[in-house]
Design a protein around this motif. Structure first.
Motif, PDB file in Angstrom:
ATOM      1  N   ALA A   1       0.706  -1.228  -0.072  1.00 58.52           N
ATOM      2  CA  ALA A   1       0.110   0.022  -0.165  1.00 58.52           C
ATOM      3  C   ALA A   1       0.783   1.548  -0.236  1.00 58.52           C
ATOM      4  N   LEU A   2       1.864   1.084   0.562  1.00 55.29           N
ATOM      5  CA  LEU A   2       3.332   2.141   1.136  1.00 55.29           C
ATOM      6  C   LEU A   2       3.583   3.058  -0.559  1.00 55.29           C
ATOM      7  N   GLN A   3       3.525   1.816  -1.207  1.00 52.46           N
ATOM      8  CA  GLN A   3       4.279   1.960  -2.820  1.00 52.46           C
ATOM      9  C   GLN A   3       3.591   2.839  -3.492  1.00 52.46           C
ATOM     10  N   ASN A   4       2.350   3.407  -2.885  1.00 44.67           N
ATOM     11  CA  ASN A   4       0.927   4.688  -3.700  1.00 44.67           C
ATOM     12  C   ASN A   4       0.441   5.432  -2.618  1.00 44.67           C
ATOM     13  N   ALA A   5       1.312   5.652  -1.911  1.00 48.06           N
ATOM     14  CA  ALA A   5       0.870   6.652  -0.434  1.00 48.06           C
ATOM     15  C   ALA A   5       2.364   7.016  -0.065  1.00 48.06           C
ATOM     16  N   ASP A   6       1.881   8.004   0.775  1.00 49.03           N
ATOM     17  CA  ASP A   6       3.057   9.056   1.388  1.00 49.03           C
ATOM     18  C   ASP A   6       3.718   7.841   2.721  1.00 49.03           C
ATOM     19  N   MET A   7       2.318   7.314   3.283  1.00 44.43           N
ATOM     20  CA  MET A   7       2.093   6.283   4.406  1.00 44.43           C
ATOM     21  C   MET A   7       0.650   6.362   4.576  1.00 44.43           C
ATOM     22  N   VAL A   8       0.825   4.906   5.492  1.00 44.91           N
ATOM     23  CA  VAL A   8      -0.177   4.114   5.331  1.00 44.91           C
ATOM     24  C   VAL A   8      -0.359   4.337   7.013  1.00 44.91           C
ATOM     25  N   GLY A   9      -1.814   3.230   7.098  1.00 46.12           N
ATOM     26  CA  GLY A   9      -2.661   2.853   8.206  1.00 46.12           C
ATOM     27  C   GLY A   9      -3.353   2.091   7.574  1.00 46.12           C
TER      28      GLY A   9
ATOM     29  N   ASP B   1      -0.833  14.057  17.411  1.00 45.50           N
ATOM     30  CA  ASP B   1       0.194  15.458  16.580  1.00 45.50           C
ATOM     31  C   ASP B   1       0.664  15.262  14.878  1.00 45.50           C
ATOM     32  N   TRP B   2       2.007  13.942  15.030  1.00 47.27           N
ATOM     33  CA  TRP B   2       2.858  13.061  14.025  1.00 47.27           C
ATOM     34  C   TRP B   2       2.059  13.536  12.522  1.00 47.27           C
ATOM     35  N   GLY B   3       0.582  12.605  12.841  1.00 43.60           N
ATOM     36  CA  GLY B   3      -0.513  12.387  11.019  1.00 43.60           C
ATOM     37  C   GLY B   3      -0.660  13.921  11.071  1.00 43.60           C
ATOM     38  N   GLN B   4      -0.365  15.261  11.792  1.00 39.93           N
ATOM     39  CA  GLN B   4      -1.494  15.897  11.556  1.00 39.93           C
ATOM     40  C   GLN B   4      -0.049  16.943  10.950  1.00 39.93           C
ATOM     41  N   ARG B   5       0.600  17.321  11.775  1.00 43.49           N
ATOM     42  CA  ARG B   5       2.051  17.234  10.790  1.00 43.49           C
ATOM     43  C   ARG B   5       2.829  17.203  10.097  1.00 43.49           C
ATOM     44  N   ALA B   6       3.291  15.697   9.572  1.00 38.32           N
ATOM     45  CA  ALA B   6       2.923  15.348   8.150  1.00 38.32           C
ATOM     46  C   ALA B   6       1.751  15.656   7.164  1.00 38.32           C
ATOM     47  N   VAL B   7       0.615  15.883   7.686  1.00 39.82           N
ATOM     48  CA  VAL B   7      -0.141  16.074   6.207  1.00 39.82           C
ATOM     49  C   VAL B   7      -0.340  17.966   6.681  1.00 39.82           C
ATOM     50  N   ALA B   8       0.500  18.836   7.273  1.00 42.14           N
ATOM     51  CA  ALA B   8       0.382  19.770   7.787  1.00 42.14           C
ATOM     52  C   ALA B   8       1.846  20.513   6.655  1.00 42.14           C
ATOM     53  N   LEU B   9       2.879  18.876   5.868  1.00 38.57           N
ATOM     54  CA  LEU B   9       3.887  19.440   5.407  1.00 38.57           C
ATOM     55  C   LEU B   9       3.309  18.911   3.806  1.00 38.57           C
ATOM     56  N   GLY B  10       2.639  18.892   3.690  1.00 41.07           N
ATOM     57  CA  GLY B  10       1.780  18.183   2.073  1.00 41.07           C
ATOM     58  C   GLY B  10       1.725  16.677   2.467  1.00 41.07           C
ATOM     59  N   TYR B  11       2.073  15.435   2.819  1.00 40.64           N
ATOM     60  CA  TYR B  11       2.380  14.218   2.956  1.00 40.64           C
ATOM     61  C   TYR B  11       0.569  13.978   2.863  1.00 40.64           C
ATOM     62  N   ARG B  12       0.809  12.838   2.424  1.00 39.54           N
ATOM     63  CA  ARG B  12      -0.898  12.479   2.284  1.00 39.54           C
ATOM     64  C   ARG B  12      -0.773  11.008   3.019  1.00 39.54           C
ATOM     65  N   TRP B  13      -1.928  10.539   4.035  1.00 40.99           N
ATOM     66  CA  TRP B  13      -2.689   9.474   3.865  1.00 40.99           C
ATOM     67  C   TRP B  13      -3.225   9.170   3.240  1.00 40.99           C
ATOM     68  N   ARG B  14      -3.162   6.607   3.256  1.00 45.86           N
ATOM     69  CA  ARG B  14      -3.882   6.062   2.617  1.00 45.86           C
ATOM     70  C   ARG B  14      -4.478   4.737   3.519  1.00 45.86           C
ATOM     71  N   TYR B  15      -5.949   4.652   3.802  1.00 46.75           N
ATOM     72  CA  TYR B  15      -6.091   3.777   4.854  1.00 46.75           C
ATOM     73  C   TYR B  15      -5.795   2.318   3.964  1.00 46.75           C
ATOM     74  N   ALA B  16      -5.231   1.071   4.660  1.00 52.81           N
ATOM     75  CA  ALA B  16      -5.377   0.102   3.656  1.00 52.81           C
ATOM     76  C   ALA B  16      -5.936  -1.216   4.573  1.00 52.81           C
ATOM     77  N   PRO B  17      -7.070  -1.211   4.338  1.00 52.37           N
ATOM     78  CA  PRO B  17      -7.542  -2.255   5.149  1.00 52.37           C
ATOM     79  C   PRO B  17      -7.185  -3.609   5.281  1.00 52.37           C
ATOM     80  N   ASP B  18      -6.370  -3.502   4.247  1.00 51.09           N
ATOM     81  CA  ASP B  18      -6.420  -5.373   4.104  1.00 51.09           C
ATOM     82  C   ASP B  18      -4.674  -5.548   4.625  1.00 51.09           C
ATOM     83  N   ALA B  19      -4.113  -4.455   5.770  1.00 50.10           N
ATOM     84  CA  ALA B  19      -2.863  -4.271   6.680  1.00 50.10           C
ATOM     85  C   ALA B  19      -3.632  -4.670   7.320  1.00 50.10           C
ATOM     86  N   ALA B  20      -3.984  -5.599   8.088  1.00 45.87           N
ATOM     87  CA  ALA B  20      -4.838  -5.948   9.324  1.00 45.87           C
ATOM     88  C   ALA B  20      -4.202  -6.411  10.553  1.00 45.87           C
ATOM     89  N   MET B  21      -4.983  -6.270  11.273  1.00 41.68           N
ATOM     90  CA  MET B  21      -4.121  -6.974  12.495  1.00 41.68           C
ATOM     91  C   MET B  21      -5.605  -6.766  13.963  1.00 41.68           C
TER      92      MET B  21
END
Length: 315
Positions: A132-140, A203-223
């Motif tokens: 999932a990280l191949q098509n995103a800056d950050m993944v949850g 705090d970390w996530g919103q600092r990253a967004v403020a720098l222009g990085y974007r999140w992606r939700y990856a439901p298959d990366a599960a626990m």
């Protein structure tokens, strides 16, 4: 999405526990570093490690770094539990944020995969997160809350409905919990480490967004993650969250006013969330739904009260 069955848990092999220490510095640098903060939770840590060793990703492609945060059991006991499965580093400054930062400093991978010691990754968790990280800056990824005892009690059922709404956190709020988060080392270093004393994941996530990085939700990366079992567990969590969230909010303009308005929204929020409980497919029977509604109102009232406790005594 329906929750996948919780993966089978196997104990760490005795052969691994009795094997000689690994000279990690002499091994080739892996692609991924799995980051685990730890504090006096050996049983869950062993479970987590046993599931990480059965990942579909090739074992030589990732390392596991456990940062021990002054566990009363002693770092030697943690090293024994980790055996040949993970590298243990000390994190002498207390707090999960500092422990994660210590593990990152010791990590050698280009990709950082964050997980907590009480999490139970599915077999393809690492593989799916890295893909999932191949098509995103950050993944949850996805976190499925499970009741270990089978039939959930009222608090466990409340957690089944309301805990770890990662899709909302990522798409609406702009962060992922650090129990299931993937990011390249390059981006992590540009954003900076986790800050102590605040809600470090928000705090970390919103600092990253403020720098222009974007999140992606990856439901298959599960626990899976065990539900909190009783009122004491639930309020222990929320006492910490309230304190950290207030520390974050008061740094913003009109922070105290925003906090007061937020507290009233928390108090009124059960009226909005009752239909969520009634419609939830994770609960069986009206009796259990009624118990969850009672926990919902009780907890939101408790959070309202604690919001003013921390407002007047933030220490």
């Amino acid at each position: 999405m329906n929750a996948e069955p919780e993966p089978d848990v196997t104990a760490v092999d005795r052969d691994d526990m009795e094997s000689p220490a690994v000279d990690w510095a002499r091994l080739d640098a892996p692609k991924v570093s799995v980051i685990i903060p730890h504090y006096n939770d050996l049983a869950n840590l062993c479970t987590c490690l046993s599931l990480l060793r059965t990942q579909t990703m090739a074992a030589e492609s990732f390392e596991i770094v456990v940062a021990d945060n002054n566990s009363p059991c002693g770092i030697a006991a943690v090293e024994t539990a980790c055996a040949r499965l993970a590298r243990v580093v000390p994190a002498p400054i207390q707090g999960a944020a500092e422990a994660r930062n210590a593990a990152v400093r010791a990590a050698r991978g280009d990709i950082l995969a964050f997980i907590d010691s009480d999490c139970r990754p599915f077999p393809d968790w690492l593989q799916r997160g890295v893909e999932a990280l191949q098509n995103a800056d950050m993944v949850g990824g996805r976190v499925d809350v499970v009741a270990d005892g089978g039939k959930p009690n009222a608090v466990e059922a409340f957690e089944l409905v309301f805990a770890f709404n990662l899709k909302r956190y990522i798409e609406k709020v702009g962060f992922s919990v650090t129990a299931n988060m993937f990011v390249s080392r390059a981006i992590f270093e540009k954003v900076g480490g986790f800050r102590a004393g605040v809600s470090e994941d928000v705090d970390w996530g919103q600092r990253a967004v403020a720098l222009g990085y974007r999140w992606r939700y990856a439901p298959d990366a599960a626990m899976a993650h065990p539900a909190r079992r009783d009122w004491a567990d639930l309020t222990r969590k929320w006492r910490r969250v309230i304190k950290e969230t207030y520390a974050t909010e008061r740094e913003k303009p009109l922070g105290n006013l925003r906090w007061i308005l937020r507290s009233w929204l928390v108090l009124l929020s059960p009226l909005i969330h009752v239909p969520t409980v009634l419609r939830s497919t994770k609960l069986k029977g009206f009796d259990l739904r009624l118990k969850v509604i009672v926990v919902l109102f009780r907890l939101r009232c408790w959070r309202f009260w604690k919001s003013y406790v921390v407002l007047f005594d933030p220490a």
